[in-house]
Design an enzyme around this catalytic site. Structure first.
Site, mmCIF file in Angstrom:
data_model
loop_
_atom_site.group_PDB
_atom_site.id
_atom_site.type_symbol
_atom_site.label_atom_id
_atom_site.label_comp_id
_atom_site.label_asym_id
_atom_site.label_seq_id
_atom_site.Cartn_x
_atom_site.Cartn_y
_atom_site.Cartn_z
ATOM 1 N N GLU A 409 0.840 -1.201 0.000
ATOM 2 C CA GLU A 409 0.000 0.000 0.000
ATOM 3 C C GLU A 409 0.876 1.253 0.000
ATOM 4 O O GLU A 409 1.713 1.425 0.892
ATOM 5 C CB GLU A 409 -0.910 -0.002 1.228
ATOM 6 C CG GLU A 409 -1.884 -1.176 1.247
ATOM 7 C CD GLU A 409 -2.483 -1.410 2.621
ATOM 8 O OE1 GLU A 409 -2.448 -0.488 3.463
ATOM 9 O OE2 GLU A 409 -2.979 -2.525 2.860
ATOM 10 N N ALA A 453 -5.538 -4.255 0.990
ATOM 11 C CA ALA A 453 -5.983 -5.573 1.430
ATOM 12 C C ALA A 453 -4.743 -6.391 1.774
ATOM 13 O O ALA A 453 -4.037 -6.847 0.875
ATOM 14 C CB ALA A 453 -6.806 -6.251 0.334
ATOM 15 N N GLU A 454 -4.495 -6.581 3.051
ATOM 16 C CA GLU A 454 -3.246 -7.208 3.481
ATOM 17 C C GLU A 454 -3.154 -8.675 3.072
ATOM 18 O O GLU A 454 -2.069 -9.167 2.736
ATOM 19 C CB GLU A 454 -3.081 -7.051 4.992
ATOM 20 C CG GLU A 454 -2.716 -5.641 5.444
ATOM 21 C CD GLU A 454 -3.892 -4.662 5.441
ATOM 22 O OE1 GLU A 454 -3.657 -3.445 5.562
ATOM 23 O OE2 GLU A 454 -5.058 -5.126 5.312
ATOM 24 N N GLN A 476 1.919 -1.824 5.697
ATOM 25 C CA GLN A 476 2.201 -0.436 6.062
ATOM 26 C C GLN A 476 2.382 -0.233 7.564
ATOM 27 O O GLN A 476 3.274 0.504 7.992
ATOM 28 C CB GLN A 476 1.070 0.441 5.542
ATOM 29 C CG GLN A 476 1.382 1.906 5.496
ATOM 30 C CD GLN A 476 0.318 2.649 4.710
ATOM 31 O OE1 GLN A 476 -0.661 3.113 5.281
ATOM 32 N NE2 GLN A 476 0.497 2.745 3.398
ATOM 33 N N PHE A 477 1.548 -0.867 8.363
ATOM 34 C CA PHE A 477 1.661 -0.818 9.829
ATOM 35 C C PHE A 477 1.413 -2.214 10.377
ATOM 36 O O PHE A 477 0.484 -2.902 9.943
ATOM 37 C CB PHE A 477 0.629 0.142 10.446
ATOM 38 C CG PHE A 477 0.898 1.598 10.188
ATOM 39 C CD1 PHE A 477 1.711 2.333 11.044
ATOM 40 C CD2 PHE A 477 0.330 2.226 9.098
ATOM 41 C CE1 PHE A 477 1.951 3.672 10.798
ATOM 42 C CE2 PHE A 477 0.563 3.563 8.849
ATOM 43 C CZ PHE A 477 1.385 4.292 9.702
ATOM 44 N N ASP A 479 0.047 -2.971 12.960
ATOM 45 C CA ASP A 479 -1.291 -2.988 13.546
ATOM 46 C C ASP A 479 -2.341 -3.541 12.594
ATOM 47 O O ASP A 479 -3.418 -3.977 13.024
ATOM 48 C CB ASP A 479 -1.693 -1.564 13.956
ATOM 49 C CG ASP A 479 -0.571 -0.835 14.668
ATOM 50 O OD1 ASP A 479 0.465 -0.584 14.012
ATOM 51 O OD2 ASP A 479 -0.706 -0.529 15.851
ATOM 52 N N ILE A 481 -1.626 -5.951 10.200
ATOM 53 C CA ILE A 481 -1.128 -7.183 9.602
ATOM 54 C C ILE A 481 -2.110 -8.335 9.750
ATOM 55 O O ILE A 481 -2.034 -9.340 9.037
ATOM 56 C CB ILE A 481 0.234 -7.573 10.231
ATOM 57 C CG1 ILE A 481 0.994 -8.530 9.297
ATOM 58 C CG2 ILE A 481 0.056 -8.180 11.627
ATOM 59 C CD1 ILE A 481 2.427 -8.786 9.731
ATOM 60 N N HIS A 524 -1.460 2.386 15.875
ATOM 61 C CA HIS A 524 -0.211 2.680 15.176
ATOM 62 C C HIS A 524 0.989 2.438 16.086
ATOM 63 O O HIS A 524 2.069 2.976 15.834
ATOM 64 C CB HIS A 524 -0.197 4.129 14.664
ATOM 65 C CG HIS A 524 -1.222 4.391 13.611
ATOM 66 N ND1 HIS A 524 -2.535 4.666 13.920
ATOM 67 C CD2 HIS A 524 -1.141 4.391 12.257
ATOM 68 C CE1 HIS A 524 -3.216 4.841 12.796
ATOM 69 N NE2 HIS A 524 -2.391 4.685 11.777
#
Length: 724
Positions: A409, A453-454, A476-477, A479, A481, A524
């Protein structure tokens, strides 16, 4: 063998109008009958307690033989699900192959006895190892199709691929491969189904999606799973697709649909979806009894649509075979299965000594020259941040290896490439700017943005890696995942072990992690690395400084295992840990800790953002209490350097383990337990841990400081431990 039993008249090459000759129709029936009779034989073996699980493909045979006949084994790629017995037989798997899996033999080509029956895999036929998880394989198929297209456009990457990796020496690139993937109707409820259609549609990928609709997801009927009861109506507006909704018990109609779908994909027109209405004459598996939720009237109605009976009647009616010809064919198949069963029941079983084989790669250094390379002397003297040296490593490695792709992302400079070319925008390159400039240098084929969309990010990476590329993807984070954890735990980390070494997934997942941000708050600031160190098959890396980040990332990219590369956000641009660029060959081996401060009185084991805080605490402890603390930075959490830990503890006899994640069930608990178990005789005090509160990270800095471990918490622990 079977053909010898069929008269010349029965094998005339008269066309039926579908492109199926008489001989092809006879083979079609033989494969369907073979699939059904293997199911029946497994049921008997289960009742005799000679196998331990059975799930059938009965009722799906016509649809799946059609798929196999329309595609090319060992050329196209296949990501099936557990009903696809007839597909695998059509592609070239034998009755013995499938029965070896049923008994769990070490000779089982799918998994060497590690997986249940009907979990297909065959390296020679490009059937990729399948798990029990439903729908996950669709994203793998999408990634595989992307990789195939990439190799066809980048011959230099294909050449590099074949030259470097031993396990891919038999893989070839044709430029028009089609990827098959399938699922049951119930699995279309999963988000990964929609994520896969989304990416395949957007990128016009050559993927044939097959929905095998037998009306039930175990006991749940289709109308409970699917609004309106018909998935074809829901997906009809996806662009670039070839769609077909067919009677999947009709062999001729199924073959016609697959022929058109494969031609659509092979021509580069986009993906296809075939929705086949089939039946399930047997229960979901032998662990299920469908009489508990299906009335006899429904079961009898299904029996009237049995694809085996329908094709038999067609062959008789069209004069393709007579009754004697069918009997000879069926007897030949029955004899084949009996002979295979006799051999399989004598086949060797796996040894206990084989259990740990293929959890990880056998060689972390496939090039033979990777590790312990000292930093190359350069004219550069400017120290760079961790963010800078991660970006530099990515750039170096992408120049070295054209198989590397970077996506996630916001990682691209700009998805609308014309804005970059015109100079209208500068470009983003990630929310933390760690991938800045990569798209500009390497192009949009190699650096691109993914959907938000992880699971899509990681699932596609599995397909890329299986196909022979090196995906370096970004979450990206940390949190966020969690939607990808299913792919990471059940697919990425398991591929090598469950396939008994036939397949591997050397992907790198870069993740920004951790707190100490002043305002990061709940979503975060999360840690949680122990969840992944509890997952066999995946390497977990957590550097604390710029030089280590550069060297460890290079190792992660070059090794043949999946790697979770954790990058602490607070450390990206900290003054602490800056370093001079070490050159393009600098690499740090996994499992080698670094003693960042020598000491004789106490050992402090830590990693990540706690390292600079531990050093502050050690300096204070020396200044205020005269205690010399040895600080060990683990650098990699799986594997970790037990030898370095043991050596230090034996020297100091006191130990603290400090980490940012919460105390209870945290990463330090395992190390503490092992020290107590194996080094108890060397201890002069209890093993102590310093970590975050068992809660979440708050937004207000006053609360965040209290929740996360601070230098003063470590100083206090040092003082308490020294009293023993």
């Amino acid at each position: 063998m079977v053909q010898a039993a069929i008269s010349t008249a029965e094998t005339t090459r008269k066309e039926t109008g579908s492109g199926l000759t008489h001989s092809r129709l006879i083979e079609f029936y033989r494969l369907m009958y073979l699939s059904r009779r293997i199911d029946d034989r497994e049921i008997i073996l289960k009742q005799q307690q000679k196998i331990f699980f059975q799930i059938s493909g009965a009722g799906h045979e016509a649809l799946l033989v059609a798929a196999g006949m329309a595609m090319k084994p060992g050329y196209d790629w296949f990501f099936p699900y557990y009903r696809d017995r007839a597909l695998c037989l059509t592609l070239g798997s034998t009755a013995e192959d499938l029965l070896l899996q049923a008994v769990g033999s070490s000779d089982d080509p799918s998994s060497g006895g590690r997986q249940m029956p009907s979990h297909w895999g065959n390296r020679k036929l490009n059937i990729v190892s399948q798990s029990s998880a439903t729908t996950t394989q669709l994203l793998h198929a999408v990634g595989c199709a992307e990789a195939g297209r990439y190799f066809s456009r980048h011959p230099e990457a294909a050449a590099k691929h074949e030259g470097d990796y031993r396990q891919f020496k038999d893989v070839h690139f044709h430029g028009d491969e089609v990827v098959y993937t399938s699922l049951g109707e119930g699995s279309t409820s999963q988000g990964e189904f929609w994520e896969a259609l989304n990416t395949a549609s957007n990128a016009k990928l050559p993927v044939v999606f097959v929905v095998e609709n037998n009306g039930y997801a175990i006991s749940v009927p289709v109308e409970v799973n699917t609004p309106g009861g018909n998935i074809s109506k829901l997906v009809a507006n996806f662009p670039n697709f070839y769609f077909a909704e067919i009677d999947g018990t009709d062999a001729v109609a199924s073959y016609e649909a697959f022929t058109k779908a494969v031609a659509h994909c092979r021509a580069g027109n986009g993906p296809a979806l075939i929705h086949g209405h089939v039946i399930r004459p047997y229960s979901h598996s032998l662990s299920d009894d469908d009489r508990l939720y299906r009335p006899e009237s429904e079961r009898k109605a299904d029996a009237l649509r049995d694809p085996l009976t329908k094709l038999e009647m067609f062959l008789l009616r069209e004069g393709v075979l007579d009754e004697q010809g069918i009997k000879r064919l069926e007897k030949a198949v029955d004899d084949e299965i009996q002979a295979a069963t006799d051999r399989v029941l004598r086949a060797p079983l796996p040894t206990v000594a084989s259990i740990r084989k293929h959890v990880y790669s056998e060689d972390l250094d496939p090039t033979g020259k990777l590790f312990d390379t000292p930093p190359a002397p350069t004219a550069e003297t400017q120290e760079r941040t961790m963010a800078d040296l991660i970006n530099t490593c990515l750039r170096d490695e992408m120049r070295r290896d054209p198989r590397i792709v970077v996506y996630g992302e916001d990682v691209a400079d700009c998805s609308r490439e014309e804005y970059l070319k015109s100079g209208a925008v500068k470009g983003k390159g990630g929310v933390f700017k760690l991938t800045a400039g990569l798209q500009k240098e390497f192009g949009s084929d190699r650096v691109f943005n993914s959907p938000l969309a992880e699971a899509n990010i990681v699932g596609r990476a599995v397909g890329y890696a299986v196909r022979g590329m090196k995906p370096v993807v970004e979450i990206q984070f940390f949190d966020y995942i969690w939607p990808a954890v299913h792919q990471m735990r059940n697919e990425l980390s398991l591929m090598r072990w469950r396939s008994n070494g036939s397949y591997s997934c050397p992907a790198v997942i870069r993740v920004a992690i951790g707190g100490y941000l002043t305002g990061g708050s709940v979503y975060h600031s999360q840690s949680g690395e122990s969840i992944f160190t509890h997952t066999p098959g995946i390497r977990v890396v957590f550097p604390s400084n710029a030089l280590d980040a550069n060297g460890l990332l290079r190792t992660a990219i070059r090794c043949d295992d999946p790697v979770l590369f954790l990058e602490h956000k607070r450390l990206y641009r900290e003054t602490f840990g800056r370093a001079v660029y070490p050159g393009p060959e600098y690499a740090i081996p996994f499992g080698k800790a670094k003693t960042v401060r020598e000491g004789k009185d106490l050992t402090l084991i830590t990693y990540g953002a706690v390292v600079p805080r531990a050093l502050q605490a050690a300096q204070r402890a020396q200044r205020e209490m005269g205690i010399e603390t040895e600080v060990i930075d683990l650098r990699t959490l799986s594997p970790y350097d037990w030898e370095a830990i043991a050596e230090s503890v034996k020297k100091t006899s006191r130990v603290i383990i400090a980490h940012e994640d919460m105390l209870s069930w945290g990463y330090g608990a395992e190390i503490a337990a092992r020290i107590a178990d194996e080094l108890f005789e060397y201890l002069d005090a209890p093993v102590k841990r310093v970590a975050a509160m068992d809660t979440f990270v708050a937004y207000q800095p006053l609360l965040e400081d209290a929740i996360l471990p601070q230098p003063e918490d470590i100083v206090k622990a040092i003082g308490e431990l020294r009293k023993f």
